[in-house]
Design a protein around this motif. Structure first.
Motif, PDB file in Angstrom:
ATOM      1  N   ARG A 141      -5.537  -3.857   1.418  1.00 18.91           N
ATOM      2  CA  ARG A 141      -5.998  -5.242   1.376  1.00 18.91           C
ATOM      3  C   ARG A 141      -7.457  -5.346   1.825  1.00 18.91           C
ATOM      4  O   ARG A 141      -7.967  -4.460   2.504  1.00 18.91           O
TER       5      ARG A 141
ATOM      6  N   VAL B   3       0.843  -1.190   0.000  1.00 14.05           N
ATOM      7  CA  VAL B   3       0.000   0.000   0.000  1.00 14.05           C
ATOM      8  C   VAL B   3       0.884   1.248   0.000  1.00 14.05           C
ATOM      9  O   VAL B   3       1.765   1.391   0.855  1.00 14.05           O
TER      10      VAL B   3
ATOM     11  N   HIS C 226      -6.036  -5.015  -4.285  1.00 16.59           N
ATOM     12  CA  HIS C 226      -4.866  -4.904  -3.413  1.00 16.59           C
ATOM     13  C   HIS C 226      -3.587  -5.385  -4.089  1.00 16.59           C
ATOM     14  O   HIS C 226      -2.499  -5.193  -3.538  1.00 16.59           O
TER      15      HIS C 226
END
Length: 377
Positions: free
Chosen positions: A217, A28, A210
């Motif tokens: 996620r 991320v 993701h």
């Protein structure tokens, strides 16, 4: 082609680790993490206000993600992951006793387990079609088409997880529908690697944000063809179960953590700022070069997969490597080389599946090659 510089600065990944397995859990970006932190602070400052107002934010995010996929927003729902999307499809479709649920031997393990569960519950049979990794599109369609007699559903990967192979979804949709068989497409790896991945006319398509879109996620999408929308229900029975509209009934799942879904569009903006249409072919070149470097170091080769995806490749392991101890080897690589990889096996052969994202550089693959050569010596 101009080589783009890697951008590890956009992530918070440990710089002392070689991150070469984006295809499993993703990563991320820093900006998205900051958005998530702000949302969580807001939620915990006043949970009552948060849950009263979260529906509008979910709608905005869902519409943005549907637009990214270039799909009909009225048939697009948010789900936790592609496995959840496949499960929704299987609980929606009629599976008569004595019918067949058809998959390939490339199917993701959790998807195969789901097929087995529903087959057992309905008195149906799971049929596995063997597809060589070298098979071209025509062969893939012919092999699967030959096994569709008596099928109640066909489940196929858009990009196979363990073998990094792109399957001919449009042709498979046509072949299935010509035989009156609904088709479920597991597009777990497809967003950001395949343009408009849900446009092939499947009865159900599901994919993860993701992975290559680098969203938080537990963010995935489910696209449902119009004929199945009324019957499609979320896996969690909540207040939204009574909503007659297909997307909205999937939104509100009680005290679910909605932060990842709301923050996901920020990751799409990170990709846009990276000029993803230009970056993606650069990453293809990078993972191809990195795979050759690793294969040379191991004395093996890069697997000849027909239609590999943009950012994944398979490098064959030496025959001396025992795949039954694959987890142990991955742990050694993680601990001793400070590298994160994944190992896969198919048709009696072992592979390292390499991935590439914007934070990677050729030096990552060179370091892995040097370390693995010593480790496996």
């Amino acid at each position: 082609m101009t080589v783009l510089r890697s951008r590890p600065d956009l992530w918070t990944l440990d710089p002392d680790v070689l991150h070469l397995n984006h295809g499993s859990y993703g990563a991320v970006p820093r900006r998205t993490q900051e958005v998530m932190a702000g949302l969580r602070a807001e939620m915990d400052a006043n949970p009552m206000v948060w849950f009263r107002t979260v529906a509008d934010r979910l709608t905005a995010s869902r519409l943005a993600l549907a637009a990214y996929l270039e799909t009909d927003p009225e048939g697009f729902a948010l789900v936790a992951n592609a496995s959840a999307g496949v499960t929704v499809a299987l609980q929606t479709l009629p599976i008569p006793a004595g019918s067949r649920i058809v998959l390939t031997d490339h199917a993701y393990g959790a998807v195969r387990f789901a097929a087995e569960r529903f087959a057992k519950a309905h008195g149906a049979e799971v049929v596995i079609v063997e597809i060589p990794i070298e098979a071209d599109d025509e062969t893939v369609v012919a092999l699967i088409g030959d096994r569709l007699d008596g099928a109640s559903v066909l489940i196929v990967d858009q990009i196979t997880s363990g073998t990094a192979k792109v399957l001919p979804i449009d042709a498979l949709v046509t072949a299935a529908h010509e035989r009156g068989v609904p088709i479920v497409v597991d597009g777990a790896h497809a967003p950001a690697l395949i343009d408009a991945p849900a446009a092939g006319g499947a009865d159900f398509w599901t994919g993860n944000f993701h992975k290559w879109p680098a969203a938080p996620r537990a963010t995935a999408g489910l696209v449902v063809a119009e004929q199945w929308r009324t019957a499609s229900m979320p896996l969690i029975v909540s207040w939204s179960e009574h909503d007659e509209r297909m997307p909205e009934r999937f939104d509100m799942l009680g005290t679910y953590d909605y932060v990842p879904w709301i923050a996901a569009p920020e990751s799409l903006q990170v990709l846009a700022d990276l000029d993803w249409p230009t970056r993606r072919p650069q990453l293809t070149t990078l993972v191809e070069e990195g795979s050759k470097v690793l294969a040379k170091a191991l004395g093996t080769g890069v697997a000849e997969v027909a239609h590999p995806p943009a950012t994944m490749r398979l490098v064959e392991l030496p025959s001396s490597v025992d795949l039954s101890g694959g987890d142990a080897l991955k742990l050694r690589v993680s601990r001793e080389l400070k590298a994160e990889i994944t190992l896969t096996g198919f048709d009696g052969r072992g592979f390292i599946r390499l991935s590439a994202h914007a934070y990677n550089s050729l030096a990552d693959y060179e370091k892995l090659s040097e370390g693995l050569r010593r480790l496996l010596a």
